[in-house]
Design a protein around this motif. Structure first.
Motif, mmCIF file in Angstrom:
data_model
loop_
_atom_site.group_PDB
_atom_site.id
_atom_site.type_symbol
_atom_site.label_atom_id
_atom_site.label_comp_id
_atom_site.label_asym_id
_atom_site.label_seq_id
_atom_site.Cartn_x
_atom_site.Cartn_y
_atom_site.Cartn_z
ATOM 1 N N THR A 100 0.823 -1.207 0.000
ATOM 2 C CA THR A 100 0.000 0.000 0.000
ATOM 3 C C THR A 100 0.857 1.258 0.000
ATOM 4 O O THR A 100 1.775 1.399 0.812
ATOM 5 C CB THR A 100 -0.925 0.020 1.242
ATOM 6 O OG1 THR A 100 -1.801 -1.108 1.185
ATOM 7 C CG2 THR A 100 -1.762 1.291 1.285
ATOM 8 N N LEU A 101 0.534 2.146 -0.918
ATOM 9 C CA LEU A 101 1.129 3.476 -0.947
ATOM 10 C C LEU A 101 0.308 4.351 0.004
ATOM 11 O O LEU A 101 -0.872 4.617 -0.224
ATOM 12 C CB LEU A 101 1.092 4.032 -2.368
ATOM 13 C CG LEU A 101 1.758 5.383 -2.612
ATOM 14 C CD1 LEU A 101 3.258 5.309 -2.371
ATOM 15 C CD2 LEU A 101 1.470 5.864 -4.030
ATOM 16 N N LEU A 122 -3.586 9.720 -8.650
ATOM 17 C CA LEU A 122 -2.965 8.656 -7.862
ATOM 18 C C LEU A 122 -3.916 7.481 -7.686
ATOM 19 O O LEU A 122 -3.498 6.319 -7.761
ATOM 20 C CB LEU A 122 -2.532 9.210 -6.504
ATOM 21 C CG LEU A 122 -1.361 10.198 -6.532
ATOM 22 C CD1 LEU A 122 -1.248 10.920 -5.193
ATOM 23 C CD2 LEU A 122 -0.049 9.484 -6.867
ATOM 24 N N HIS A 123 -5.175 7.757 -7.431
ATOM 25 C CA HIS A 123 -6.157 6.673 -7.335
ATOM 26 C C HIS A 123 -6.197 5.876 -8.641
ATOM 27 O O HIS A 123 -6.181 4.640 -8.630
ATOM 28 C CB HIS A 123 -7.541 7.232 -7.030
ATOM 29 C CG HIS A 123 -7.813 7.473 -5.577
ATOM 30 N ND1 HIS A 123 -7.890 6.452 -4.647
ATOM 31 C CD2 HIS A 123 -8.043 8.629 -4.896
ATOM 32 C CE1 HIS A 123 -8.151 6.961 -3.455
ATOM 33 N NE2 HIS A 123 -8.237 8.261 -3.567
ATOM 34 N N SER A 181 -2.986 3.848 -9.170
ATOM 35 C CA SER A 181 -2.865 2.705 -8.260
ATOM 36 C C SER A 181 -3.729 1.541 -8.729
ATOM 37 O O SER A 181 -3.352 0.373 -8.560
ATOM 38 C CB SER A 181 -3.243 3.112 -6.834
ATOM 39 O OG SER A 181 -4.617 3.460 -6.737
ATOM 40 N N ARG A 182 -4.868 1.857 -9.315
ATOM 41 C CA ARG A 182 -5.705 0.775 -9.857
ATOM 42 C C ARG A 182 -5.010 0.105 -11.039
ATOM 43 O O ARG A 182 -5.048 -1.127 -11.174
ATOM 44 C CB ARG A 182 -7.071 1.329 -10.262
ATOM 45 C CG ARG A 182 -7.957 1.724 -9.079
ATOM 46 C CD ARG A 182 -9.376 2.005 -9.503
ATOM 47 N NE ARG A 182 -9.488 3.218 -10.296
ATOM 48 C CZ ARG A 182 -9.718 4.425 -9.791
ATOM 49 N NH1 ARG A 182 -9.857 4.588 -8.484
ATOM 50 N NH2 ARG A 182 -9.825 5.468 -10.586
ATOM 51 N N GLU A 199 -1.800 -0.114 -11.561
ATOM 52 C CA GLU A 199 -0.624 -0.841 -11.094
ATOM 53 C C GLU A 199 -0.970 -1.977 -10.135
ATOM 54 O O GLU A 199 -0.111 -2.797 -9.803
ATOM 55 C CB GLU A 199 0.355 0.113 -10.411
ATOM 56 C CG GLU A 199 0.958 1.153 -11.346
ATOM 57 C CD GLU A 199 1.860 0.543 -12.403
ATOM 58 O OE1 GLU A 199 2.325 -0.597 -12.209
ATOM 59 O OE2 GLU A 199 2.091 1.210 -13.423
ATOM 60 N N ILE A 227 -1.890 -1.774 -6.893
ATOM 61 C CA ILE A 227 -1.320 -1.560 -5.570
ATOM 62 C C ILE A 227 -2.309 -0.745 -4.750
ATOM 63 O O ILE A 227 -3.043 0.094 -5.291
ATOM 64 C CB ILE A 227 0.050 -0.846 -5.665
ATOM 65 C CG1 ILE A 227 0.760 -0.826 -4.310
ATOM 66 C CG2 ILE A 227 -0.077 0.546 -6.252
ATOM 67 C CD1 ILE A 227 2.184 -0.325 -4.390
ATOM 68 N N PHE A 229 -3.777 2.098 -2.278
ATOM 69 C CA PHE A 229 -3.490 3.529 -2.109
ATOM 70 C C PHE A 229 -4.385 4.055 -1.001
ATOM 71 O O PHE A 229 -5.605 3.925 -1.066
ATOM 72 C CB PHE A 229 -3.739 4.287 -3.408
ATOM 73 C CG PHE A 229 -3.569 5.789 -3.276
ATOM 74 C CD1 PHE A 229 -2.398 6.323 -2.766
ATOM 75 C CD2 PHE A 229 -4.580 6.647 -3.676
ATOM 76 C CE1 PHE A 229 -2.240 7.700 -2.644
ATOM 77 C CE2 PHE A 229 -4.426 8.019 -3.564
ATOM 78 C CZ PHE A 229 -3.250 8.547 -3.052
ATOM 79 N N GLU A 240 6.021 -0.545 -8.775
ATOM 80 C CA GLU A 240 4.629 -0.141 -8.981
ATOM 81 C C GLU A 240 4.312 1.144 -8.222
ATOM 82 O O GLU A 240 3.652 2.051 -8.748
ATOM 83 C CB GLU A 240 3.685 -1.266 -8.543
ATOM 84 C CG GLU A 240 3.698 -2.488 -9.435
ATOM 85 C CD GLU A 240 4.854 -3.435 -9.162
ATOM 86 O OE1 GLU A 240 5.649 -3.165 -8.220
ATOM 87 O OE2 GLU A 240 4.966 -4.443 -9.888
ATOM 88 N N ALA A 241 4.784 1.221 -6.961
ATOM 89 C CA ALA A 241 4.538 2.421 -6.172
ATOM 90 C C ALA A 241 5.195 3.643 -6.809
ATOM 91 O O ALA A 241 4.610 4.738 -6.850
ATOM 92 C CB ALA A 241 5.046 2.224 -4.748
ATOM 93 N N VAL A 283 3.143 4.825 -9.711
ATOM 94 C CA VAL A 283 1.950 5.545 -9.262
ATOM 95 C C VAL A 283 2.298 6.987 -8.909
ATOM 96 O O VAL A 283 1.626 7.939 -9.332
ATOM 97 C CB VAL A 283 1.302 4.831 -8.056
ATOM 98 C CG1 VAL A 283 0.180 5.689 -7.458
ATOM 99 C CG2 VAL A 283 0.741 3.475 -8.473
#
Length: 292
Positions: free
Chosen positions: A158-159, A174-175, A178-179, A181, A183, A185, A256-257, A260
């Motif tokens: 989690t970022l 960012l949302h 994150s979807r 990638e 990961i 958020f 991934e982070a 994002v």
């Protein structure tokens, strides 16, 4: 053979981990600064030391100008590189420094269109955010359009983002990223104390990022509220302890982070300074010094 995307992801994870190891092997702050300088030199980036005195202590921030359009607003990206006296400061905070160095490589290769970019590596965060405070207090210092901080970026799914404001284009980007990638958020205004607080207390816009396990976050906040969650979250068992060395790191989700965060910054760059997180609601889980 791995695909190009997979190979790139592996290269980021390997490079990031190697940088964390190199920094955390430093026996003192000067050695950690030297490791950072070596990486900046390899990237072909000019950097400088900015010495300061605060609370009877001497420190030195490291500052890098990545460039950008003349007269454009400033995006400042940073992390503290000092550590406490025990352990090696790998999670806290060579991990954050290595993350900034990876962003530096990405933003040098593909510069932003509408912002100038500076990097800052703060000294004496663990003594009360002294490096960041000193930089802000420098006469004539330019207020950035946004300061983006990284602290404790060592493992997890989690970022975690400290942001004082909901509903901004940055958060929306960012949302969405994150979807893509895959990961987690989790943004919010409750977050452990670190260098973003120096900016918020000056009334300057700032956000901060960590990479942790999503199931740790509630317990981390409890710990910084003075409670004693049982079991203690992994972060609280590692930082500021003899076990904070490179063996604790897990770079699996770092690429991934990073993607994002980069996607968010590029989306912010498109909107220029139309809307960035404001500093009128500086909230934090705890006081003004130390911690992830």
């Amino acid at each position: 053979m791995p695909t190009t995307a997979a190979a790139t992801t592996d290269a980021i994870a390997t490079r990031w981990q190697a940088q964390v190891v190199g920094i955390s092997l430093g026996e003192d702050t000067a050695a950690r600064a030297s490791a950072i300088g070596t990486r900046l030199d390899a990237l072909g980036l000019d950097w400088r030391e900015e010495p300061f005195e605060a609370d009877g202590l001497s420190g030195r921030n490291l500052v890098v100008d990545l460039g950008g359009p003349a007269g454009a607003p400033l995006l400042l990206i940073g992390a503290h590189y000092d550590r406490v006296d025990v352990g090696h400061g790998a999670t806290d905070n060579a991990s954050g420094v290595a993350t900034v160095l990876e962003l530096a490589q990405a933003l040098k290769a593909r510069p932003l269109d509408n912002h100038r970019v500076k990097l800052a590596f703060w000294d004496l965060e663990e003594r009360g955010l002294l490096g960041a405070h000193a930089w802000i207090a420098t006469p004539g210092q330019e207020q950035p359009a946004l300061y983006v901080n990284f602290d404790v970026f060592g493992w997890g799914d989690t970022l975690w983002m400290m942001t004082p404001q909901d509903g901004t284009p940055l958060l929306a980007a960012l949302h969405a990223a994150s979807r893509v990638e895959g990961i987690g958020f989790q943004p919010g205004d409750r977050y452990p104390p670190t260098d973003h607080l120096a900016f918020l207390k000056a009334g300057w816009p700032a956000v901060s990022f960590s990479l942790v396990g999503g199931d740790e976050i509630a317990a981390i906040l409890q710990a910084f509220d003075g409670q004693a969650p049982d079991p203690a979250p992994r972060v609280m068992q590692v930082i500021h302890s003899p076990s904070d060395d490179a063996s604790q790191l897990d770079p699996a989700a770092v690429p991934e982070a990073l993607r994002v965060v980069e996607a968010g910054l590029r989306a912010l760059d498109v909107t220029a300074v139309a809307e960035v997180p404001r500093a009128e609601s500086p909230a934090s889980a705890a006081g003004a010094s130390g911690g992830p």
